[in-house]
Design a protein around this motif. Structure first.
Motif, PDB file in Angstrom:
ATOM      1  N   ALA A  26       0.872  -1.169   0.000  1.00 24.24           N
ATOM      2  CA  ALA A  26       0.000   0.000   0.000  1.00 24.24           C
ATOM      3  C   ALA A  26       0.911   1.222   0.000  1.00 24.24           C
ATOM      4  CB  ALA A  26      -0.901   0.007   1.221  1.00 24.24           C
ATOM      5  N   TYR A  27       0.600   2.191  -0.868  1.00 22.64           N
ATOM      6  CA  TYR A  27       1.472   3.361  -0.977  1.00 22.64           C
ATOM      7  C   TYR A  27       0.685   4.544  -1.530  1.00 22.64           C
ATOM      8  CZ  TYR A  27       1.674   1.435  -5.706  1.00 22.64           C
ATOM      9  OH  TYR A  27       1.341   0.909  -6.924  1.00 22.64           O
ATOM     10  N   PHE A  28       1.241   5.740  -1.348  1.00 24.85           N
ATOM     11  CA  PHE A  28       0.648   6.959  -1.887  1.00 24.85           C
ATOM     12  C   PHE A  28       1.055   7.111  -3.343  1.00 24.85           C
ATOM     13  CE2 PHE A  28       0.719   8.369   2.653  1.00 24.85           C
ATOM     14  CZ  PHE A  28      -0.640   8.571   2.776  1.00 24.85           C
ATOM     15  N   ASN A  29       0.099   7.520  -4.178  1.00 25.93           N
ATOM     16  CA  ASN A  29       0.369   7.817  -5.581  1.00 25.93           C
ATOM     17  C   ASN A  29       0.018   9.287  -5.802  1.00 25.93           C
ATOM     18  OD1 ASN A  29       0.441   8.118  -8.334  1.00 25.93           O
ATOM     19  ND2 ASN A  29      -0.643   6.216  -8.780  1.00 25.93           N
ATOM     20  N   SER A  30       1.012  10.098  -6.058  1.00 28.53           N
ATOM     21  CA  SER A  30       0.793  11.545  -6.198  1.00 28.53           C
ATOM     22  C   SER A  30       0.061  11.905  -7.485  1.00 28.53           C
ATOM     23  CB  SER A  30       2.127  12.288  -6.135  1.00 28.53           C
ATOM     24  OG  SER A  30       2.968  11.845  -7.185  1.00 28.53           O
ATOM     25  N   ARG A  31      -0.034  10.967  -8.425  1.00 31.01           N
ATOM     26  CA  ARG A  31      -0.735  11.250  -9.682  1.00 31.01           C
ATOM     27  C   ARG A  31      -2.253  11.131  -9.562  1.00 31.01           C
ATOM     28  NH1 ARG A  31       3.050   7.565 -11.196  1.00 31.01           N
ATOM     29  NH2 ARG A  31       1.409   6.116 -11.742  1.00 31.01           N
ATOM     30  N   LEU A  32      -2.752  10.524  -8.490  1.00 33.95           N
ATOM     31  CA  LEU A  32      -4.200  10.398  -8.318  1.00 33.95           C
ATOM     32  C   LEU A  32      -4.791  11.767  -8.018  1.00 33.95           C
ATOM     33  CD1 LEU A  32      -4.579   7.160  -6.177  1.00 33.95           C
ATOM     34  CD2 LEU A  32      -4.864   7.418  -8.625  1.00 33.95           C
ATOM     35  N   THR A  35      -9.738  10.470  -7.574  1.00 36.03           N
ATOM     36  CA  THR A  35     -10.189   9.328  -6.795  1.00 36.03           C
ATOM     37  C   THR A  35      -9.410   9.256  -5.491  1.00 36.03           C
ATOM     38  OG1 THR A  35     -10.542   6.953  -6.882  1.00 36.03           O
ATOM     39  CG2 THR A  35      -8.576   7.753  -7.949  1.00 36.03           C
ATOM     40  N   GLY A  36     -10.029   8.679  -4.485  1.00 33.88           N
ATOM     41  CA  GLY A  36      -9.379   8.569  -3.188  1.00 33.88           C
ATOM     42  C   GLY A  36      -8.305   7.500  -3.161  1.00 33.88           C
ATOM     43  N   GLY A  37      -8.541   6.435  -3.907  1.00 37.47           N
ATOM     44  CA  GLY A  37      -7.580   5.349  -3.954  1.00 37.47           C
ATOM     45  C   GLY A  37      -8.010   4.353  -5.007  1.00 37.47           C
ATOM     46  N   ARG A  38      -7.154   3.363  -5.233  1.00 33.40           N
ATOM     47  CA  ARG A  38      -7.540   2.311  -6.164  1.00 33.40           C
ATOM     48  C   ARG A  38      -6.827   1.018  -5.811  1.00 33.40           C
ATOM     49  NH1 ARG A  38      -4.975   4.662 -11.740  1.00 33.40           N
ATOM     50  NH2 ARG A  38      -2.816   4.679 -11.057  1.00 33.40           N
ATOM     51  N   TYR A  39      -7.578  -0.067  -6.048  1.00 33.05           N
ATOM     52  CA  TYR A  39      -7.055  -1.407  -5.855  1.00 33.05           C
ATOM     53  C   TYR A  39      -6.637  -1.926  -7.217  1.00 33.05           C
ATOM     54  CZ  TYR A  39      -7.260  -6.478  -5.529  1.00 33.05           C
ATOM     55  OH  TYR A  39      -6.967  -7.801  -5.630  1.00 33.05           O
ATOM     56  N   LEU A  40      -5.402  -2.377  -7.343  1.00 33.20           N
ATOM     57  CA  LEU A  40      -4.876  -2.857  -8.615  1.00 33.20           C
ATOM     58  C   LEU A  40      -5.067  -4.367  -8.717  1.00 33.20           C
ATOM     59  CD1 LEU A  40      -1.629  -0.714  -8.526  1.00 33.20           C
ATOM     60  CD2 LEU A  40      -3.734  -0.224  -9.750  1.00 33.20           C
ATOM     61  N   LEU A  41      -5.833  -4.801  -9.699  1.00 35.56           N
ATOM     62  CA  LEU A  41      -6.204  -6.208  -9.829  1.00 35.56           C
ATOM     63  C   LEU A  41      -5.015  -7.121 -10.093  1.00 35.56           C
ATOM     64  CD1 LEU A  41      -9.425  -5.835 -11.988  1.00 35.56           C
ATOM     65  CD2 LEU A  41      -9.284  -6.353  -9.555  1.00 35.56           C
ATOM     66  N   ILE A  46      -2.498  -1.495  -3.313  1.00 38.22           N
ATOM     67  CA  ILE A  46      -3.461  -0.415  -3.116  1.00 38.22           C
ATOM     68  C   ILE A  46      -2.717   0.912  -3.200  1.00 38.22           C
ATOM     69  CG2 ILE A  46      -4.988   0.686  -1.445  1.00 38.22           C
ATOM     70  CD1 ILE A  46      -5.729  -2.071  -0.425  1.00 38.22           C
ATOM     71  N   GLU A  47      -3.223   1.806  -4.058  1.00 41.50           N
ATOM     72  CA  GLU A  47      -2.669   3.156  -4.191  1.00 41.50           C
ATOM     73  C   GLU A  47      -3.649   4.136  -3.550  1.00 41.50           C
ATOM     74  OE1 GLU A  47      -2.312   3.706  -8.404  1.00 41.50           O
ATOM     75  OE2 GLU A  47      -0.358   2.725  -8.461  1.00 41.50           O
ATOM     76  N   LEU A  48      -3.131   5.119  -2.854  1.00 37.65           N
ATOM     77  CA  LEU A  48      -3.981   6.094  -2.170  1.00 37.65           C
ATOM     78  C   LEU A  48      -3.575   7.519  -2.528  1.00 37.65           C
ATOM     79  CD1 LEU A  48      -3.932   4.141   1.136  1.00 37.65           C
ATOM     80  CD2 LEU A  48      -5.947   4.517  -0.247  1.00 37.65           C
ATOM     81  N   ASN A  49      -4.551   8.409  -2.501  1.00 34.17           N
ATOM     82  CA  ASN A  49      -4.362   9.810  -2.847  1.00 34.17           C
ATOM     83  C   ASN A  49      -3.867  10.565  -1.617  1.00 34.17           C
ATOM     84  OD1 ASN A  49      -4.700  12.530  -3.478  1.00 34.17           O
ATOM     85  ND2 ASN A  49      -6.550  12.170  -4.673  1.00 34.17           N
ATOM     86  N   LYS A  50      -2.660  11.082  -1.689  1.00 30.69           N
ATOM     87  CA  LYS A  50      -2.074  11.794  -0.543  1.00 30.69           C
ATOM     88  C   LYS A  50      -2.723  13.159  -0.323  1.00 30.69           C
ATOM     89  CE  LYS A  50       2.174  12.484   1.872  1.00 30.69           C
ATOM     90  NZ  LYS A  50       3.515  11.984   2.007  1.00 30.69           N
ATOM     91  N   GLN A  51      -3.200  13.783  -1.399  1.00 29.21           N
ATOM     92  CA  GLN A  51      -3.836  15.101  -1.270  1.00 29.21           C
ATOM     93  C   GLN A  51      -5.091  15.034  -0.399  1.00 29.21           C
ATOM     94  OE1 GLN A  51      -4.527  16.275  -5.318  1.00 29.21           O
ATOM     95  NE2 GLN A  51      -2.623  17.428  -5.424  1.00 29.21           N
ATOM     96  N   HIS A  71     -12.466  -4.166  -1.747  1.00 32.09           N
ATOM     97  CA  HIS A  71     -12.136  -4.646  -3.095  1.00 32.09           C
ATOM     98  C   HIS A  71     -11.110  -5.778  -3.011  1.00 32.09           C
ATOM     99  CE1 HIS A  71     -14.219  -1.632  -5.473  1.00 32.09           C
ATOM    100  NE2 HIS A  71     -13.616  -0.644  -4.843  1.00 32.09           N
ATOM    101  N   TYR A  72     -10.071  -5.546  -2.234  1.00 37.93           N
ATOM    102  CA  TYR A  72      -8.949  -6.483  -2.118  1.00 37.93           C
ATOM    103  C   TYR A  72      -9.409  -7.851  -1.623  1.00 37.93           C
ATOM    104  CZ  TYR A  72      -4.679  -8.488  -0.059  1.00 37.93           C
ATOM    105  OH  TYR A  72      -3.650  -9.321   0.304  1.00 37.93           O
ATOM    106  N   HIS A  73     -10.076  -7.888  -0.464  1.00 36.77           N
ATOM    107  CA  HIS A  73     -10.434  -9.167   0.147  1.00 36.77           C
ATOM    108  C   HIS A  73     -11.474  -9.923  -0.669  1.00 36.77           C
ATOM    109  CE1 HIS A  73      -7.874  -8.849   3.602  1.00 36.77           C
ATOM    110  NE2 HIS A  73      -8.340  -7.638   3.880  1.00 36.77           N
ATOM    111  N   LEU A  74     -12.415  -9.216  -1.269  1.00 38.60           N
ATOM    112  CA  LEU A  74     -13.412  -9.893  -2.103  1.00 38.60           C
ATOM    113  C   LEU A  74     -12.772 -10.464  -3.375  1.00 38.60           C
ATOM    114  CD1 LEU A  74     -16.417  -7.469  -1.709  1.00 38.60           C
ATOM    115  CD2 LEU A  74     -16.268  -9.806  -0.861  1.00 38.60           C
ATOM    116  N   HIS A  75     -11.854  -9.713  -3.972  1.00 42.83           N
ATOM    117  CA  HIS A  75     -11.188 -10.189  -5.189  1.00 42.83           C
ATOM    118  C   HIS A  75     -10.325 -11.415  -4.889  1.00 42.83           C
ATOM    119  CE1 HIS A  75      -8.023  -9.985  -8.421  1.00 42.83           C
ATOM    120  NE2 HIS A  75      -9.136 -10.061  -9.130  1.00 42.83           N
ATOM    121  N   ILE A  76      -9.610 -11.387  -3.783  1.00 36.69           N
ATOM    122  CA  ILE A  76      -8.763 -12.510  -3.390  1.00 36.69           C
ATOM    123  C   ILE A  76      -9.612 -13.772  -3.180  1.00 36.69           C
ATOM    124  CG2 ILE A  76      -7.254 -13.408  -1.532  1.00 36.69           C
ATOM    125  CD1 ILE A  76      -5.789 -11.344  -3.153  1.00 36.69           C
TER     126      ILE A  76
END
Length: 156
Positions: A26-32, A35-41, A46-51, A71-76
């Motif tokens: 899990a890490y911050f993505n400054s390009r977001l 959106t608040g965050g996203r789960y990568l399939l 998991i990427e999160l919006n630092k702003q 998203h993560y646990h259901l996909h797994i």
């Protein structure tokens, strides 16, 4: 908050709310931006919006993390992990995660628009465009004359 602290927070929330460990990054993505965050399939990261964290604080970040962990646990587990799936909506309610994150007001961001005005050399017809264009590639649509840039104005 650093990425390391964020990783620990995500692992702690996963254990606390889902009783299952979070085994990926899990890490911050400054390009977001929108959106608040996203789960990568593919990677399960998991990427999160630092702003959003800086603007709204830790409670908003916790809600976003819980949403992405759903998203993560259901996909797994091979269950319905998409927003429209019943499994996803039920799990959101169960853990108290928000369906949508708060948005940063557009008032904070001033939008400046540039209008470029072009004119045909032969018939003097005017063309207004938001995007700048290469005048050597285009001709007047009425008389097929050459076009030249007259001016560029900026508006708020």
């Amino acid at each position: 908050m650093t990425d390391t602290e964020l990783q620990l927070l995500v692992e702690e929330l996963s254990q606390q709310y889902f009783q299952v460990p979070f085994l990926h990054r899990a890490y911050f993505n400054s390009r977001l931006k929108t959106t608040g965050g996203r789960y990568l399939l593919r990677t399960h990261n998991i990427e999160l919006n630092k702003q959003l964290y800086e603007h709204f604080g830790i409670e908003e970040l916790r809600g976003i993390i819980l949403h992405e962990l759903c998203h993560y646990h259901l996909h797994i587990r091979g269950m319905g992990y998409k927003h429209r799936d019943q499994d996803f909506r039920l799990l959101l309610k169960k853990v108290g995660a928000p369906r949508f994150c708060s948005s940063i007001e557009e008032k904070d961001k001033k939008r400046i628009i540039t209008i470029h005005t072009y004119q045909c050399i032969n018939c003097k017809r005017l063309y207004s465009r938001k995007r700048k264009m290469n005048v050597s590639k285009y001709r007047c649509s009425y008389c097929n004359g050459a076009i030249r840039l007259i001016n560029s104005e900026k508006f708020e």
